[in-house]
Design an enzyme around this catalytic site. Structure first.
Site, PDB file in Angstrom:
ATOM      1  N   HIS A 159       0.761  -1.104  -0.071  1.00  0.00           N
ATOM      2  CA  HIS A 159       0.314   0.091   0.000  1.00  0.00           C
ATOM      3  C   HIS A 159       0.784   1.353  -0.308  1.00  0.00           C
ATOM      4  CE1 HIS A 159      -4.289  -1.453   1.565  1.00  0.00           C
ATOM      5  NE2 HIS A 159      -3.652  -1.891   0.309  1.00  0.00           N
ATOM      6  N   TYR A 217      -8.965   4.751   8.409  1.00  0.00           N
ATOM      7  CA  TYR A 217      -9.523   5.671   9.732  1.00  0.00           C
ATOM      8  C   TYR A 217      -9.833   6.327   9.564  1.00  0.00           C
ATOM      9  CZ  TYR A 217      -4.592   3.553  10.973  1.00  0.00           C
ATOM     10  OH  TYR A 217      -3.902   2.431  10.555  1.00  0.00           O
ATOM     11  N   PRO A 275      -3.185   0.219  18.730  1.00  0.00           N
ATOM     12  CA  PRO A 275      -3.365  -0.614  17.443  1.00  0.00           C
ATOM     13  C   PRO A 275      -3.411   0.742  16.466  1.00  0.00           C
ATOM     14  CG  PRO A 275      -5.115  -1.325  18.066  1.00  0.00           C
ATOM     15  CD  PRO A 275      -4.599  -0.451  19.877  1.00  0.00           C
ATOM     16  N   LYS A 333       2.087   0.396  15.395  1.00  0.00           N
ATOM     17  CA  LYS A 333       3.104  -0.014  15.740  1.00  0.00           C
ATOM     18  C   LYS A 333       3.618  -1.517  16.197  1.00  0.00           C
ATOM     19  CE  LYS A 333       4.397   3.457  12.482  1.00  0.00           C
ATOM     20  NZ  LYS A 333       4.359   2.894  11.875  1.00  0.00           N
ATOM     21  N   TYR A 361       4.001   6.812   9.933  1.00  0.00           N
ATOM     22  CA  TYR A 361       3.941   5.719   9.260  1.00  0.00           C
ATOM     23  C   TYR A 361       4.174   4.165   8.553  1.00  0.00           C
ATOM     24  CZ  TYR A 361      -0.576   2.655   8.404  1.00  0.00           C
ATOM     25  OH  TYR A 361      -1.556   2.088   8.289  1.00  0.00           O
TER      26      TYR A 361
HETATM   27  P1  RFL Z   1       2.873 -12.240  21.950  1.00  0.00           P
HETATM   28  O1  RFL Z   1       2.357 -11.680  20.406  1.00  0.00           O
HETATM   29  O2  RFL Z   1       2.182 -11.945  22.815  1.00  0.00           O
HETATM   30  O3  RFL Z   1       3.908 -13.138  21.431  1.00  0.00           O
HETATM   31  C1  RFL Z   1       4.323 -13.698  23.134  1.00  0.00           C
HETATM   32  C2  RFL Z   1       4.123 -15.073  23.720  1.00  0.00           C
HETATM   33  O4  RFL Z   1       4.474 -15.133  25.251  1.00  0.00           O
HETATM   34  C3  RFL Z   1       4.108 -16.088  25.482  1.00  0.00           C
HETATM   35  N1  RFL Z   1       4.065 -16.390  26.708  1.00  0.00           N
HETATM   36  C4  RFL Z   1       4.790 -17.460  27.491  1.00  0.00           C
HETATM   37  N2  RFL Z   1       5.655 -18.078  27.455  1.00  0.00           N
HETATM   38  C5  RFL Z   1       6.212 -18.665  28.462  1.00  0.00           C
HETATM   39  N3  RFL Z   1       5.710 -18.793  29.427  1.00  0.00           N
HETATM   40  C6  RFL Z   1       4.802 -17.600  29.950  1.00  0.00           C
HETATM   41  N4  RFL Z   1       5.477 -17.097  31.486  1.00  0.00           N
HETATM   42  C7  RFL Z   1       4.331 -16.791  28.933  1.00  0.00           C
HETATM   43  N5  RFL Z   1       3.638 -15.545  28.985  1.00  0.00           N
HETATM   44  C8  RFL Z   1       3.444 -15.206  28.139  1.00  0.00           C
HETATM   45  C9  RFL Z   1       2.716 -16.061  24.901  1.00  0.00           C
HETATM   46  O5  RFL Z   1       1.445 -17.406  25.148  1.00  0.00           O
HETATM   47  C10 RFL Z   1       3.179 -15.153  23.449  1.00  0.00           C
HETATM   48  O6  RFL Z   1       2.752 -16.744  22.134  1.00  0.00           O
HETATM   49  O7  RFL Z   1       4.124 -10.829  21.841  1.00  0.00           O
HETATM   50  P2  RFL Z   1       5.657 -10.118  20.532  1.00  0.00           P
HETATM   51  O8  RFL Z   1       6.024 -11.357  20.223  1.00  0.00           O
HETATM   52  O9  RFL Z   1       5.988  -9.207  21.555  1.00  0.00           O
HETATM   53  O10 RFL Z   1       4.395  -9.635  19.410  1.00  0.00           O
HETATM   54  C11 RFL Z   1       3.802  -8.719  19.752  1.00  0.00           C
HETATM   55  C12 RFL Z   1       2.596  -7.776  18.876  1.00  0.00           C
HETATM   56  O11 RFL Z   1       2.231  -9.982  19.069  1.00  0.00           O
HETATM   57  C13 RFL Z   1       1.559  -7.542  18.927  1.00  0.00           C
HETATM   58  O12 RFL Z   1       2.774  -5.774  19.297  1.00  0.00           O
HETATM   59  C14 RFL Z   1       0.745  -6.938  17.733  1.00  0.00           C
HETATM   60  O13 RFL Z   1       0.270  -7.886  16.902  1.00  0.00           O
HETATM   61  C15 RFL Z   1       0.259  -5.223  17.831  1.00  0.00           C
HETATM   62  N6  RFL Z   1      -0.627  -4.951  16.980  1.00  0.00           N
HETATM   63  C16 RFL Z   1       0.227  -4.476  15.855  1.00  0.00           C
HETATM   64  N7  RFL Z   1       0.816  -4.333  15.891  1.00  0.00           N
HETATM   65  C17 RFL Z   1       1.511  -3.525  14.330  1.00  0.00           C
HETATM   66  O14 RFL Z   1       2.537  -3.901  14.119  1.00  0.00           O
HETATM   67  N8  RFL Z   1       0.579  -3.892  12.843  1.00  0.00           N
HETATM   68  C18 RFL Z   1      -0.640  -3.288  13.601  1.00  0.00           C
HETATM   69  O15 RFL Z   1      -1.408  -3.881  12.527  1.00  0.00           O
HETATM   70  C19 RFL Z   1      -1.246  -4.260  14.653  1.00  0.00           C
HETATM   71  N9  RFL Z   1      -2.767  -4.029  14.793  1.00  0.00           N
HETATM   72  C20 RFL Z   1      -1.951  -5.678  17.338  1.00  0.00           C
HETATM   73  C21 RFL Z   1      -2.703  -4.964  15.865  1.00  0.00           C
HETATM   74  C22 RFL Z   1      -2.867  -5.486  18.304  1.00  0.00           C
HETATM   75  C23 RFL Z   1      -4.220  -6.310  18.008  1.00  0.00           C
HETATM   76  N10 RFL Z   1      -4.439  -6.382  19.288  1.00  0.00           N
HETATM   77  C24 RFL Z   1      -5.160  -8.136  19.723  1.00  0.00           C
HETATM   78  C25 RFL Z   1      -4.128  -6.617  20.771  1.00  0.00           C
HETATM   79  C26 RFL Z   1      -4.147  -5.202  16.475  1.00  0.00           C
HETATM   80  C27 RFL Z   1      -4.671  -6.069  17.497  1.00  0.00           C
HETATM   81  C28 RFL Z   1      -6.069  -5.866  17.668  1.00  0.00           C
HETATM   82  C1  PHB Z   2      -4.707  -4.341  11.410  1.00  0.00           C
HETATM   83  O1  PHB Z   2      -5.391  -4.254   9.806  1.00  0.00           O
HETATM   84  O2  PHB Z   2      -5.423  -5.761  11.525  1.00  0.00           O
HETATM   85  C2  PHB Z   2      -4.656  -3.675  11.268  1.00  0.00           C
HETATM   86  C3  PHB Z   2      -4.169  -2.688  10.524  1.00  0.00           C
HETATM   87  C4  PHB Z   2      -3.866  -0.620  11.047  1.00  0.00           C
HETATM   88  C5  PHB Z   2      -3.599  -0.214  12.055  1.00  0.00           C
HETATM   89  C6  PHB Z   2      -4.613  -2.172  13.358  1.00  0.00           C
HETATM   90  C7  PHB Z   2      -4.568  -3.052  12.974  1.00  0.00           C
HETATM   91  O3  PHB Z   2      -3.415   0.489  12.445  1.00  0.00           O
END
Ligand code: RFL
Ligand code: PHB
Length: 393
Positions: free
Chosen positions: A73, A201, A293, A297, A384
């Site tokens: 994109h 957004y 989110p 980032k 971004y």
């Molecule tokens: P994670 O993915 O939470 O993984 C951590 C892992 O550790 C395990 N764990 C344990 N393992 C052993 N012993 C324990 N005591 C433990 N406790 C926990 C867990 O089971 C898990 O497997 O962290 P990590 O690897 O640092 O990754 C971070 C990302 O997952 C997170 O920042 C993103 O998903 C955030 N996020 C977004 N980030 C982006 O860069 N672009 C996006 O578009 C974006 N959209 C989002 C998002 C997060 C969202 N939610 C659900 C909060 C959209 C949403 C809705």
């Molecule tokens: C997503 O596709 O889940 C998504 C995209 C952009 C955002 C947050 C979530 O800023």
């Protein structure tokens, strides 16, 4: 006692990517995860990758499917009652972002780790970390009714916001910064073509709404909901009606619906701990920081931490110099705080915080200002697409 060079707690994207990059540089790791592999592989989360994250995944040799399946994109759209504003990333800063789900990134990394015969421990119970203040850290966990001990040189706490590593640091050794927003995001994933070509957004008097996608046939939509809301309060029809209501009319009229593949509520918070390193324990990704989110980032910041840490560890094992790993926390935090700022800003201009007309006028003024100022719009675009990394690369 079993032994490895780097014990990695958590098999989310941070832990898997760190393990893969260290492996490619001849450094042994064991990844310890409390959930099952199936559970980890099926979590629906982020969707937008900065080019720096894509480059790191290519460097980790997990970029093949990403390169062929990602959608590139070169802009995104901000919608307000007064119209829409496209942020042209390519024109403004010569950059793009890639649409490729975190679920797919995780699968690619899991496959690569399995193909390399990596030591992965899933469904580990009672994980604990000790000795990282000195030279002989140890990780303990239970599996199959037995307690296992793993000696290591370093521990990488890649265990997310609810993990054990941050909580194992001595009281008083961390400073915590936190902002909890007074709302959540209700997200729906559905196999319908995206209503908008680019991520949108939308600021609306009923609350924020957003259109995103995973592919040309799979859409990801979100609406702002109260912080204490429940999924039971959101039957599918209510979600689709509310989404359409809050989107610009030309987008709303092309939203198509289907039974959701997934529906979930995520609270919004900004959270940072300092420092991100204590002795031989490093906090990585969501274990150290959370952003709302809105700026997309979270996953990108996690990848940026991994980039700094793996380079530092490679230098340590090659030359014995701990200069890079000693600077891990300061280097990561400079980027983290800029992403915290940007995510907070984008959240504050697009969401409904109150009925206060003054606050709403300020939001509209922000939009009007960036619409009229190439300097301001360029700042939005450069954040971004992702700020440049600090070298060494
Ligand atoms: P994670 O993915 O939470 O993984 C951590 C892992 O550790 C395990 N764990 C344990 N393992 C052993 N012993 C324990 N005591 C433990 N406790 C926990 C867990 O089971 C898990 O497997 O962290 P990590 O690897 O640092 O990754 C971070 C990302 O997952 C997170 O920042 C993103 O998903 C955030 N996020 C977004 N980030 C982006 O860069 N672009 C996006 O578009 C974006 N959209 C989002 C998002 C997060 C969202 N939610 C659900 C909060 C959209 C949403 C809705
Ligand atoms: C997503 O596709 O889940 C998504 C995209 C952009 C955002 C947050 C979530 O800023």
């Amino acid at each position: 006692m079993d032994r490895t060079q780097v014990a990695i707690i958590g098999a989310g994207p941070s832990g898997l990517l760190l393990s893969q990059l260290l492996h490619l540089n001849g450094i042994d790791t064991v990844v310890i995860e409390r959930q099952s592999g199936c559970y980890v592989a099926s979590r629906i989360r982020a969707g937008v990758l900065e080019q720096g994250t894509v480059d790191l995944l290519l460097r980790a040799k997990v970029g093949e499917r990403l390169s062929s399946e990602r959608l590139i994109h070169d802009g995104f759209v901000l919608g307000f009652a007064q119209g829409t504003l496209r942020v042209d990333l390519k024109d403004l800063v010569g950059g793009t972002v890639s649409i490729y789900g975190q679920t797919e990134v995780t699968k690619d990394l899991m496959d690569a780790r399995a193909a390399a015969g990596a030591r992965m421990v899933y469904e580990a119970g009672d994980v604990s970390v000790e000795g990282f203040g000195g030279k002989a850290p140890v990780v303990r966990y239970s599996q199959g009714g037995r307690v296992h001990e793993l000696a290591c040189d370093f521990i990488a706490g890649c265990d997310g916001y609810h993990g054990v590593c941050r909580r194992s640091l001595p009281p008083g050794s961390l400073q915590t910064f936190e902002k909890i927003y007074p709302f959540s995001w209700l997200g729906v994933l559905a196999d319908v073509p995206p209503a908008a070509h680019e991520i949108l957004y939308s600021n609306h008097e009923r609350g924020f709404a957003m259109c995103s996608m995973r592919s040309l046939t799979r859409s990801r939509y979100y609406v702002q909901c109260p912080a204490d809301d429940t999924l039971e309060a959101w039957p599918d029809q209510r979600f689709w009606d509310e989404l359409r209501w809050r989107l610009p009319a030309n987008v709303a009229e092309v939203v198509t619906t289907a039974p959701p593949l997934e529906k979930s509520i995520a609270p919004l918070r900004s959270f940072v701990v300092e420092p991100m390193k204590f002795g031989r324990l490093f906090l990585v990704g969501d274990a150290a920081h959370i952003v709302p989110p809105t700026g997309a980032k979270g996953l990108n910041l996690a990848a940026a931490d991994v980039r700094v840490l793996y380079q530092g560890l490679v230098e340590y094992y090659r030359s014995g110099s701990s200069d890079l790993i000693d600077g891990y926390s300061e280097q990561c935090l400079r980027r983290v705080w800029k992403a915290v700022r940007f995510s907070w800003w984008l959240t504050s201009v697009t969401h409904k915080f109150s009925d206060d007309p003054f606050a709403h006028r300020l939001q509209l003024t922000e939009l009007d200002y960036i619409r009229g100022s190439t300097a301001a719009l360029t700042s939005v675009a450069e954040n971004y697409v992702g700020l440049p990394f600090e070298e060494p690369a």
